[in-house]
Enzyme design. Structure first.
Site, PDB file in Angstrom:
ATOM      1  N   LEU A  52     -22.890 -81.876 -40.629  1.00 42.17           N
ATOM      2  CA  LEU A  52     -23.239 -82.638 -39.435  1.00 42.17           C
ATOM      3  C   LEU A  52     -23.345 -81.651 -38.284  1.00 42.17           C
ATOM      4  O   LEU A  52     -22.612 -80.660 -38.238  1.00 42.17           O
ATOM      5  CB  LEU A  52     -22.170 -83.693 -39.111  1.00 42.17           C
ATOM      6  CG  LEU A  52     -21.972 -84.822 -40.129  1.00 42.17           C
ATOM      7  CD1 LEU A  52     -20.801 -85.703 -39.694  1.00 42.17           C
ATOM      8  CD2 LEU A  52     -23.232 -85.656 -40.278  1.00 42.17           C
ATOM      9  N   ASP A  53     -24.240 -81.914 -37.341  1.00 36.60           N
ATOM     10  CA  ASP A  53     -24.339 -81.067 -36.163  1.00 36.60           C
ATOM     11  C   ASP A  53     -23.013 -81.072 -35.408  1.00 36.60           C
ATOM     12  O   ASP A  53     -22.216 -82.015 -35.517  1.00 36.60           O
ATOM     13  CB  ASP A  53     -25.438 -81.573 -35.229  1.00 36.60           C
ATOM     14  CG  ASP A  53     -26.816 -81.515 -35.865  1.00 36.60           C
ATOM     15  OD1 ASP A  53     -27.004 -80.679 -36.761  1.00 36.60           O
ATOM     16  OD2 ASP A  53     -27.687 -82.310 -35.455  1.00 36.60           O
ATOM     17  N   LYS A  54     -22.788 -80.043 -34.629  1.00 38.31           N
ATOM     18  CA  LYS A  54     -21.553 -79.908 -33.861  1.00 38.31           C
ATOM     19  C   LYS A  54     -21.221 -81.184 -33.095  1.00 38.31           C
ATOM     20  O   LYS A  54     -20.085 -81.670 -33.131  1.00 38.31           O
ATOM     21  CB  LYS A  54     -21.666 -78.733 -32.895  1.00 38.31           C
ATOM     22  CG  LYS A  54     -20.487 -78.597 -31.936  1.00 38.31           C
ATOM     23  CD  LYS A  54     -20.705 -77.484 -30.928  1.00 38.31           C
ATOM     24  CE  LYS A  54     -19.563 -77.424 -29.917  1.00 38.31           C
ATOM     25  NZ  LYS A  54     -19.771 -76.354 -28.911  1.00 38.31           N
TER      26      LYS A  54
END
Length: 342
Positions: free
Chosen positions: A160-162
């Site tokens: 998942l993106d940050k």
């Protein structure tokens, strides 16, 4: 079959002595077996040292720290030969030091001997990288279970993106990791997200986007919808369903059928409805949101060992829920259960 390391002054699968800033360079040797004859040397090194990232190993190649038959090898595309001796010098670097276990609070919603499912908070980086060599989920997993050090990416099979929160599955063995990767490629892993999308919704409330994606040729920090057939451009498919809309915002369920970088963010922006506060793709900070309003709310898949059907739900974090309240987009489980994607 993984290459066998025959001479080494540390356990390279541990990779933790490399984190000691006072450590000296360590030397190890592998002999190429017949089954790996002709394999590119960068891929071969990745098999021999699964705990070390490919970019770090490529850095060693560029530095002349990898040699075959006594001669330095600089080209990652060079093929290895059966019976060949490969000597590798492992040097402490900032990147190598990223493979340190770090104690951190992990919101684990399920765990057994084979895998774990966790609810990642927004702001937590998944993999170490430039500017984030510590404090990542990988560091936390290395601390959480000892076997993580023997797995590529500590068992992480998707990311998942940050600033995206929500559910992730992590393998605890190589067999489970391979099985999960296979399930994802076979689309047997169901991933449902909720997003707050900007702008008045005038189009259909249920639609699919099948637009290929690749690195934005103008801004390399972004991804973009691009014509098929170009190098690095891959097919991408996301389905969307509006759950609720109020004025200039909408609560949207998003189902991934492929897993390209930033896929939901790019496809919603392409459709004319960037995610709230997603400044990279045209969103604007408002309603208390300062990061993209995107959350992986459901994750379902057959257990790769027992075959049991697993289904997990995690409600959006407090910042998203408050934004929904402010906008009149009240979130509840029944609303998500009403989607056609489940």
């Amino acid at each position: 079959m993984e290459p066998e390391i025959i001479s080494v002054t540390l356990d390279p699968l541990d990779a933790l002595n490399l984190a000691d800033p006072e450590a000296e360079a360590e030397h190890c040797t592998v002999i190429v077996d017949v089954s790996h004859h002709g394999v590119r040397i960068d891929k071969y090194l990745a098999l021999a040292f699964p705990a070390l990232s490919r970019s770090y190993l490529q850095q060693l190649l560029a530095q002349g720290d990898v040699s075959c038959a006594g001669k330095a090898v600089a080209k990652a595309s060079c093929g290895v030969k059966a019976g060949e001796r490969i000597d590798v010098v492992l040097r402490p670097t900032e990147q190598a030091r990223s493979f340190l276990p770090e104690a951190m609070s992990l919101d684990i919603v399920f765990e057994d001997a084979h895998l774990l499912v966790l609810n990642k908070p927004a702001g937590l980086v998944v993999h170490p990288g430039a500017g984030n060599w510590s404090g990542t989920l990988l560091n936390g997993l290395l601390h959480h279970f000892a076997g993580a050090v023997n797995l590529p990416r500590a068992g992480i099979v998707h990311r998942l993106d940050k600033d995206t929160s929500g559910l992730m599955v992590v393998a605890k063995s190589r067999m489970t990791m391979d099985a999960l990767v296979r399930l994802i490629s076979e689309r047997a892993v169901s991933r449902l997200y909720v997003a707050i999308a900007e702008r008045n919704w005038a189009g259909p409330e249920r639609f699919d986007v099948r637009e290929s994606m690749g690195r934005d040729p103008v801004n390399r920090l972004r991804m973009a919808v691009l014509p098929t057939g170009k190098p690095g451009v891959k097919p991408a498919h996301t389905a969307f369903q509006v759950l609720k809309k109020e004025m200039s915002l909408a609560l949207v369920a998003c189902k991934l059928f492929t897993g390209r970088t930033h896929q939901i963010r790019v496809h919603l922006s392409w459709a004319g409805h960037p995610i709230l506060a997603d400044k990279v793709y045209g969103g604007h900070a408002s309603h208390g949101m300062s990061r993209q309003a995107l959350h992986a709310t459901r994750l379902a898949f057959p257990h790769p060992v027992t075959g049991e059907s697993l289904n997990f739900h995690a409600a959006p974090p407090s910042d998203m829920q408050q934004s929904m309240l402010d906008a009149g987009l009240n979130y509840n489980t029944a609303l998500v259960d009403s989607t056609v994607f489940l």
